[in-house]
Design a protein around this motif. Structure first.
Motif, PDB file in Angstrom:
ATOM      1  N   ASP A 196       4.100  15.765  25.119  1.00  0.00           N
ATOM      2  CA  ASP A 196       3.164  16.887  25.276  1.00  0.00           C
ATOM      3  C   ASP A 196       3.431  17.975  24.231  1.00  0.00           C
ATOM      4  O   ASP A 196       3.459  19.165  24.529  1.00  0.00           O
ATOM      5  CB  ASP A 196       3.261  17.482  26.683  1.00  0.00           C
ATOM      6  N   LEU A 197       3.602  17.537  22.970  1.00  0.00           N
ATOM      7  CA  LEU A 197       3.850  18.475  21.879  1.00  0.00           C
ATOM      8  C   LEU A 197       2.616  18.574  20.979  1.00  0.00           C
ATOM      9  O   LEU A 197       1.934  17.576  20.731  1.00  0.00           O
ATOM     10  CB  LEU A 197       5.036  18.003  21.031  1.00  0.00           C
ATOM     11  N   PRO A 198       2.323  19.759  20.456  1.00  0.00           N
ATOM     12  CA  PRO A 198       1.263  19.902  19.454  1.00  0.00           C
ATOM     13  C   PRO A 198       1.606  19.078  18.207  1.00  0.00           C
ATOM     14  O   PRO A 198       2.775  19.049  17.771  1.00  0.00           O
ATOM     15  CB  PRO A 198       1.247  21.399  19.139  1.00  0.00           C
ATOM     16  N   THR A 199       0.610  18.415  17.624  1.00  0.00           N
ATOM     17  CA  THR A 199       0.860  17.533  16.485  1.00  0.00           C
ATOM     18  C   THR A 199      -0.205  17.699  15.415  1.00  0.00           C
ATOM     19  O   THR A 199      -1.360  18.031  15.702  1.00  0.00           O
ATOM     20  CB  THR A 199       0.875  16.060  16.931  1.00  0.00           C
ATOM     21  N   THR A 200       0.199  17.431  14.183  1.00  0.00           N
ATOM     22  CA  THR A 200      -0.752  17.345  13.076  1.00  0.00           C
ATOM     23  C   THR A 200      -0.498  16.048  12.319  1.00  0.00           C
ATOM     24  O   THR A 200       0.633  15.538  12.295  1.00  0.00           O
ATOM     25  CB  THR A 200      -0.619  18.522  12.087  1.00  0.00           C
ATOM     26  N   LEU A 201      -1.538  15.521  11.695  1.00  0.00           N
ATOM     27  CA  LEU A 201      -1.406  14.346  10.824  1.00  0.00           C
ATOM     28  C   LEU A 201      -1.984  14.691   9.469  1.00  0.00           C
ATOM     29  O   LEU A 201      -3.123  15.164   9.377  1.00  0.00           O
ATOM     30  CB  LEU A 201      -2.128  13.136  11.410  1.00  0.00           C
ATOM     31  N   THR A 202      -1.202  14.459   8.431  1.00  0.00           N
ATOM     32  CA  THR A 202      -1.668  14.666   7.061  1.00  0.00           C
ATOM     33  C   THR A 202      -1.956  13.306   6.437  1.00  0.00           C
ATOM     34  O   THR A 202      -1.071  12.449   6.381  1.00  0.00           O
ATOM     35  CB  THR A 202      -0.622  15.414   6.221  1.00  0.00           C
ATOM     36  N   ILE A 203      -3.190  13.113   5.989  1.00  0.00           N
ATOM     37  CA  ILE A 203      -3.594  11.853   5.347  1.00  0.00           C
ATOM     38  C   ILE A 203      -3.395  12.005   3.846  1.00  0.00           C
ATOM     39  O   ILE A 203      -4.131  12.732   3.177  1.00  0.00           O
ATOM     40  CB  ILE A 203      -5.070  11.526   5.656  1.00  0.00           C
ATOM     41  N   HIS A 204      -2.401  11.301   3.314  1.00  0.00           N
ATOM     42  CA  HIS A 204      -2.140  11.369   1.873  1.00  0.00           C
ATOM     43  C   HIS A 204      -2.969  10.346   1.100  1.00  0.00           C
ATOM     44  O   HIS A 204      -3.244  10.535  -0.080  1.00  0.00           O
ATOM     45  CB  HIS A 204      -0.654  11.167   1.605  1.00  0.00           C
ATOM     46  N   ASN A 205      -3.310   9.237   1.750  1.00  0.00           N
ATOM     47  CA  ASN A 205      -4.179   8.252   1.096  1.00  0.00           C
ATOM     48  C   ASN A 205      -4.831   7.391   2.173  1.00  0.00           C
ATOM     49  O   ASN A 205      -4.189   6.519   2.756  1.00  0.00           O
ATOM     50  CB  ASN A 205      -3.396   7.374   0.117  1.00  0.00           C
ATOM     51  N   GLU A 206      -6.095   7.656   2.438  1.00  0.00           N
ATOM     52  CA  GLU A 206      -6.792   6.979   3.535  1.00  0.00           C
ATOM     53  C   GLU A 206      -7.033   5.505   3.263  1.00  0.00           C
ATOM     54  O   GLU A 206      -7.420   4.746   4.178  1.00  0.00           O
ATOM     55  CB  GLU A 206      -8.116   7.687   3.829  1.00  0.00           C
ATOM     56  N   ALA A 207      -6.793   5.058   2.019  1.00  0.00           N
ATOM     57  CA  ALA A 207      -6.983   3.638   1.707  1.00  0.00           C
ATOM     58  C   ALA A 207      -5.936   2.768   2.402  1.00  0.00           C
ATOM     59  O   ALA A 207      -6.144   1.571   2.574  1.00  0.00           O
ATOM     60  CB  ALA A 207      -6.916   3.422   0.196  1.00  0.00           C
ATOM     61  N   PHE A 208      -4.826   3.368   2.791  1.00  0.00           N
ATOM     62  CA  PHE A 208      -3.753   2.624   3.447  1.00  0.00           C
ATOM     63  C   PHE A 208      -3.705   3.039   4.919  1.00  0.00           C
ATOM     64  O   PHE A 208      -3.292   4.142   5.251  1.00  0.00           O
ATOM     65  CB  PHE A 208      -2.417   2.891   2.753  1.00  0.00           C
ATOM     66  N   LYS A 209      -4.109   2.128   5.784  1.00  0.00           N
ATOM     67  CA  LYS A 209      -4.223   2.449   7.207  1.00  0.00           C
ATOM     68  C   LYS A 209      -3.069   1.908   8.033  1.00  0.00           C
ATOM     69  O   LYS A 209      -2.932   2.238   9.203  1.00  0.00           O
ATOM     70  CB  LYS A 209      -5.539   1.904   7.758  1.00  0.00           C
ATOM     71  N   GLY A 210      -2.224   1.050   7.446  1.00  0.00           N
ATOM     72  CA  GLY A 210      -1.150   0.424   8.207  1.00  0.00           C
ATOM     73  C   GLY A 210      -1.663  -0.743   9.021  1.00  0.00           C
ATOM     74  O   GLY A 210      -2.857  -1.056   9.035  1.00  0.00           O
ATOM     75  N   GLY A 211      -0.753  -1.409   9.707  1.00  0.00           N
ATOM     76  CA  GLY A 211      -1.137  -2.567  10.498  1.00  0.00           C
ATOM     77  C   GLY A 211      -1.890  -2.186  11.757  1.00  0.00           C
ATOM     78  O   GLY A 211      -2.032  -1.015  12.102  1.00  0.00           O
ATOM     79  N   VAL A 212      -2.381  -3.201  12.436  1.00  0.00           N
ATOM     80  CA  VAL A 212      -3.098  -3.003  13.697  1.00  0.00           C
ATOM     81  C   VAL A 212      -2.095  -3.036  14.840  1.00  0.00           C
ATOM     82  O   VAL A 212      -1.179  -3.867  14.863  1.00  0.00           O
ATOM     83  CB  VAL A 212      -4.165  -4.100  13.891  1.00  0.00           C
ATOM     84  N   ILE A 213      -2.256  -2.124  15.784  1.00  0.00           N
ATOM     85  CA  ILE A 213      -1.317  -2.007  16.884  1.00  0.00           C
ATOM     86  C   ILE A 213      -2.066  -1.704  18.172  1.00  0.00           C
ATOM     87  O   ILE A 213      -3.143  -1.086  18.144  1.00  0.00           O
ATOM     88  CB  ILE A 213      -0.270  -0.899  16.580  1.00  0.00           C
ATOM     89  N   GLU A 214      -1.514  -2.157  19.288  1.00  0.00           N
ATOM     90  CA  GLU A 214      -2.100  -1.857  20.593  1.00  0.00           C
ATOM     91  C   GLU A 214      -1.332  -0.708  21.232  1.00  0.00           C
ATOM     92  O   GLU A 214      -0.106  -0.700  21.267  1.00  0.00           O
ATOM     93  CB  GLU A 214      -2.035  -3.098  21.493  1.00  0.00           C
ATOM     94  N   TYR A 215      -2.080   0.293  21.699  1.00  0.00           N
ATOM     95  CA  TYR A 215      -1.454   1.414  22.398  1.00  0.00           C
ATOM     96  C   TYR A 215      -2.360   1.835  23.552  1.00  0.00           C
ATOM     97  O   TYR A 215      -3.529   2.167  23.340  1.00  0.00           O
ATOM     98  CB  TYR A 215      -1.221   2.582  21.440  1.00  0.00           C
ATOM     99  N   LYS A 216      -1.825   1.782  24.747  1.00  0.00           N
ATOM    100  CA  LYS A 216      -2.552   2.188  25.958  1.00  0.00           C
ATOM    101  C   LYS A 216      -3.897   1.472  26.087  1.00  0.00           C
ATOM    102  O   LYS A 216      -4.923   2.072  26.396  1.00  0.00           O
ATOM    103  CB  LYS A 216      -2.743   3.709  25.978  1.00  0.00           C
ATOM    104  N   GLY A 217      -3.857   0.173  25.785  1.00  0.00           N
ATOM    105  CA  GLY A 217      -5.044  -0.650  25.951  1.00  0.00           C
ATOM    106  C   GLY A 217      -6.026  -0.617  24.808  1.00  0.00           C
ATOM    107  O   GLY A 217      -7.027  -1.341  24.823  1.00  0.00           O
TER     108      GLY A 217
END
Length: 521
Positions: A141-162
């Protein structure tokens, strides 16, 4: 404000492109008014070589197996920022970009931060931190930010909470605020389908990256090269080199070019660089292909960057041979990356021996040398979220020929396309071309060369030089190229350095917005 930064890589310990540089600099400048803690992984055991203490152990479960990590506490060797490093011998030796690392990293971050009080915000960077950001928001329950340095790289596919999605999509969905690394690039990508979907009307900003002007000060070039060779190589032992400023760059830079690249000082330096067993930083050996011959006024165009499609290599492979047939110019490349691109570059350099020098490897001291010795740096990127190379080049008083895209558009002041009518040599720091194809690239290079090397007589005919004599040579103090050299340094110092740009203030605003959104949702 108590800020936790999740850093996939950090220069110079483990550096892969501009992300590592930002992860070195951003915490340094945020910590002046804030409590900053950086969390990372012990890639290839590099952090074990720094003075450190093991402060605790954490055990996480990955696919049914328990994995124990030492938690190392150390400080960044140049910035002094506190680093918390998670270390397990088997995980350490996985590839830096292996998604398994970052699945495990997410659980390590949650476990470690669960014992830390009064955290205001957690800042994650690129897809590698997407799952960690989701769990910090959802579990802690912490405030978070995400910085996108290069949107061409999305990482692998993962399942989270369905839900099944990529790491980057997961981070965008759960972060309280999202940004990318330049205002123009934010406009370019804000309507990408997956970004628009997962932002769901959350704040999305473009905050320009910067550079530490002290790190790239040409007055410190010798000290930087010595330090980045782990104190093993002194460049003064190989060829002419001297500290310089914006005021005398016109005199010093051509001498560095001639001595290192046209007279061959770089070859012995590379030979000794390759003999260093413990370089102490993220670095590789450097292979040399082709070579250069020329006189002090022969234009030298440099390239520094990763050997990837994004950086415009297809365009350069098409255009460079034609440019070399038409003009008496030279090219030097310092690059490392995709094997196919490396092999094509090696072949091109061998075909044009005397006109192209290809340095295939990753060497930070050599990057300083290419910036200092080149007359122009090229960046024909197909897209560029921000780019740091153009800022580093301009810090070394070297103007840039680049595509008008993303952060390149936001950071380079272009020479007017018709200097006869609108001469802005007193402001320009480079040349921008709109389309990164063969025609656009050739126009950009020729526009740069015409107005800094070839058309000096016409400049005297068509332009009124107040308080200056007409230049006769490209490196005369009052010629266009020296004027642009000066512009470059002062533009970086005043507008693009972390020290003086508004970017640190904007990051604080981003964090404040994330806190506001988190607790009011």
């Amino acid at each position: 404000m108590k800020i936790v930064i999740l850093a996939p890589t950090i220069t110079p310990i483990v550096s892969c492109g501009g992300l590592g540089d930002v992860m070195r600099d951003l915490p340094k400048f945020l910590k002046k008014d804030n409590d900053v803690l950086v969390l990372t992984l012990n890639h290839y055991n590099r952090y074990s070589n720094l003075p450190h203490e093991v402060i605790k152990k954490i055990t996480v479960v990955y696919k049914g197996s328990k994995i124990s990590f030492d938690v190392l506490k150390t400080k960044h060797p140049t910035t002094g920022v506190d680093l918390i490093v998670f270390s397990n011998e088997n995980v350490n030796n996985l590839n830096v970009w292996d998604s398994i690392k970052y699945e495990i990293f997410a659980d390590l971050v949650v476990s470690y931060l669960d014992d830390i009080n009064d955290i205001d915000v957690v800042s994650g960077h690129d897809w590698m931190c997407g799952l960690a950001i989701a769990k910090c928001n959802d579990i802690l329950d912490l405030p978070t930010t995400l910085t996108i340095h290069n949107e061409a790289f999305k990482g692998g596919v993962i399942e989270y909470k369905g839900e099944v999605m990529t790491f980057l999509e997961l981070g965008i969905k759960y972060a309280d605020a999202v940004n990318t690394v330049s205002p123009t690039h934010a406009e370019e990508i804000k309507n990408c389908q997956y970004i628009k979907k997962y932002l769901n009307n959350k704040p999305f900003f473009g905050i320009l990256n910067g550079i530490d002007i002290d790190e790239y000060d040409p007055m410190k070039i010798i000290d930087r090269m010595i330090t980045l060779s782990n104190n093993k190589l002194d460049p003064r032992n190989y060829a002419y080199i001297s500290p310089y400023s914006a005021e005398d760059a016109y005199d010093i830079k051509p001498k560095i070019k001639y001595s290192w690249f046209y007279k061959g000082g770089v070859y012995e330096y590379v030979e000794d660089w390759n003999k260093i067993i413990d370089k102490g930083i993220s670095a590789t050996e450097v292979e040399v292909y082709g070579g250069l011959k020329g006189d002090i006024e022969t234009p030298l165009i440099g390239f520094v960057g990763r050997a990837t499609y994004q950086k415009g290599f297809n365009t350069m492979f098409e255009a460079v041979p034609e440019l070399l047939e038409k003009h008496n110019i030279r090219f030097v490349f310092l690059t490392k990356g995709e094997k196919e691109i490396e092999d094509k570059l090696k072949s091109l350099a061998n075909d044009y021996d005397g006109k192209i020098l290809a340095l295939i490897g990753y060497s930070l001291p050599l990057s300083s040398l290419v910036f200092a010795g080149s007359d122009w740096i090229v960046m024909p990127s197909y897209w560029e979220p921000c780019g740091l190379v153009q800022m580093e080049s301009m810090a070394y008083c070297t103007p840039v020929i680049a595509t008008e895209t993303g952060g390149l558009k936001d950071t380079i002041i272009p020479l007017h396309h018709n200097p006869y009518e609108h001469s802005n040599f007193d402001k320009a720091t480079g040349v921008l071309f709109k389309v990164p194809d063969k025609i656009g690239f050739i126009w950009g290079v020729e526009h740069a060369l015409n107005w800094t090397f070839y058309k000096l007589n016409e400049i005297c005919m068509f332009m009124q030089y107040v308080r200056y004599k007409c230049p006769k040579h490209p490196y005369d103090e009052n010629a266009p190229l020296p004027m642009m050299m000066k512009n470059c340094y002062y533009h970086v110092f005043r507008n693009l350095s972390w020290q003086n740009s508004p970017s640190i203030r904007k990051y604080k605003g981003l964090f404040g917005g994330a806190i506001y959104n988190h607790y009011l949702k």
